[in-house]
Design an enzyme around this catalytic site. Structure first.
Site, PDB file in Angstrom:
ATOM      1  CG  ASN A 136      32.107  26.176  67.611  1.00  0.00           C
ATOM      2  OD1 ASN A 136      33.080  26.375  68.346  1.00  0.00           O
ATOM      3  ND2 ASN A 136      32.107  25.269  66.663  1.00  0.00           N
ATOM      4  CG  HIS A 138      36.179  25.033  68.859  1.00  0.00           C
ATOM      5  ND1 HIS A 138      36.188  24.953  67.490  1.00  0.00           N
ATOM      6  CD2 HIS A 138      37.113  25.958  69.166  1.00  0.00           C
ATOM      7  CE1 HIS A 138      37.092  25.767  67.003  1.00  0.00           C
ATOM      8  NE2 HIS A 138      37.663  26.403  67.988  1.00  0.00           N
TER       9      HIS A 138
HETATM   10  P1  PGA Z   1      41.247  32.250  67.743  1.00  0.00           P
HETATM   11  O1  PGA Z   1      40.762  30.740  67.810  1.00  0.00           O
HETATM   12  O2  PGA Z   1      42.229  32.449  68.860  1.00  0.00           O
HETATM   13  O3  PGA Z   1      41.898  32.366  66.385  1.00  0.00           O
HETATM   14  O4  PGA Z   1      40.030  33.090  67.878  1.00  0.00           O
HETATM   15  C1  PGA Z   1      40.438  30.197  69.038  1.00  0.00           C
HETATM   16  C2  PGA Z   1      39.917  28.804  68.842  1.00  0.00           C
HETATM   17  O5  PGA Z   1      39.281  28.517  67.810  1.00  0.00           O
HETATM   18  O6  PGA Z   1      40.125  27.985  69.744  1.00  0.00           O
END
Ligand code: PGA
Length: 240
Positions: A136, A138
């Site tokens: 999303n 973030h």
């Molecule tokens: P992920 O998470 O590396 O497990 O994809 C990234 C995040 O949510 O900042």
């Protein structure tokens, strides 16, 4: 923003680790901003290899982690305290007193957040910050919102983040709150390295790089940072 595209997550991990290793070599007592999640694991694995090969030492390095869940025991297998120790700190010569991870169980979370920002400022600020990105948009746990956040604060996680991360939780349910560096804290780092892999991130990477700067896509603010490198694998970069 500088963009580099790699064949796969392994190649990206090597490159990201090299950037961090070079920072440590150039300034052995540097301040690193660190991230959790699946994305940074190959980077940390490579940094451990470089440490074991005698190329870098963490003995004077200090670290500040982006975020931590609230209401989860510090030693829970899903806490970011556990993640960082298992994936990096337990394998290198960093001093525990130089590790800064927010206490998501603090009674006074506002105080905990303020103390964290103060410690970061007193250390001289983060020299180089590693970031992942949520589906999303973030960064840390700064979820899409009507305004960019400033300093470290307590955040309610969105449905998208709960869905993305709940797969890790079986014994204890996934917390709905976290403490996170704010967008302002993240942007104060002297250099930022964002890493993203996989086709599921392709749209948010497009929005981050090509879209307008908006708090609805928190990572888009990186367009305004003077020294930001984005490392993608081919799948994450496929819509650029
Ligand atoms: P992920 O998470 O590396 O497990 O994809 C990234 C995040 O949510 O900042």
């Amino acid at each position: 923003m500088e963009i580099k595209i790699f064949e796969d997550a392994a190649a990206l991990g090597l490159a990201a680790a090299e950037i961090f290793a070079n920072q440590i070599k150039a300034k052995p007592d540097c301040i690193l901003g660190l991230a959790t999640g699946a994305s940074p694991v190959p980077t940390y694995t490579r940094l451990i290899e470089l440490y074991k090969a005698g190329e870098i030492s963490f003995k004077d390095v200090s670290t500040f982690n982006l975020d931590e869940y609230c209401d989860l025991p510090k030693n829970d297998k899903n806490s970011y305290y556990t993640f960082m120790h298992e994936n990096l700190f337990d394998h290198v010569d960093i001093k525990e007193e130089n590790v800064h991870i927010l206490n998501g169980n603090a009674e006074d979370t506002a105080r905990e957040a303020a103390d964290f920002d103060k410690a970061m400022a007193e250390a001289g600020g983060v020299d180089i910050q590693l970031l992942g990105i949520g589906n999303n948009g973030h960064i840390g746990f700064n979820e899409p919102a009507d305004a960019f956040t400033t300093g470290t604060f307590k955040v309610q996680l969105t449905e998208s983040t709960l869905q993305a991360n709940s797969r890790y939780f079986d014994e204890n349910p996934m917390p709905h709150y976290a403490l996170t560096m704010g967008v302002g804290s993240i942007m104060s780092a002297k250099k930022i390295v964002l890493i993203a892999t996989g086709a599921a991130k392709a749209q948010v990477i497009y929005d981050t790089v090509k879209g307008s700067v908006t708090p609805q896509v928190p990572a888009s603010i990186l367009q305004n940072h003077a020294d930001c490198i984005l490392l993608f694998d081919k799948a994450a970069a496929s819509k650029l």
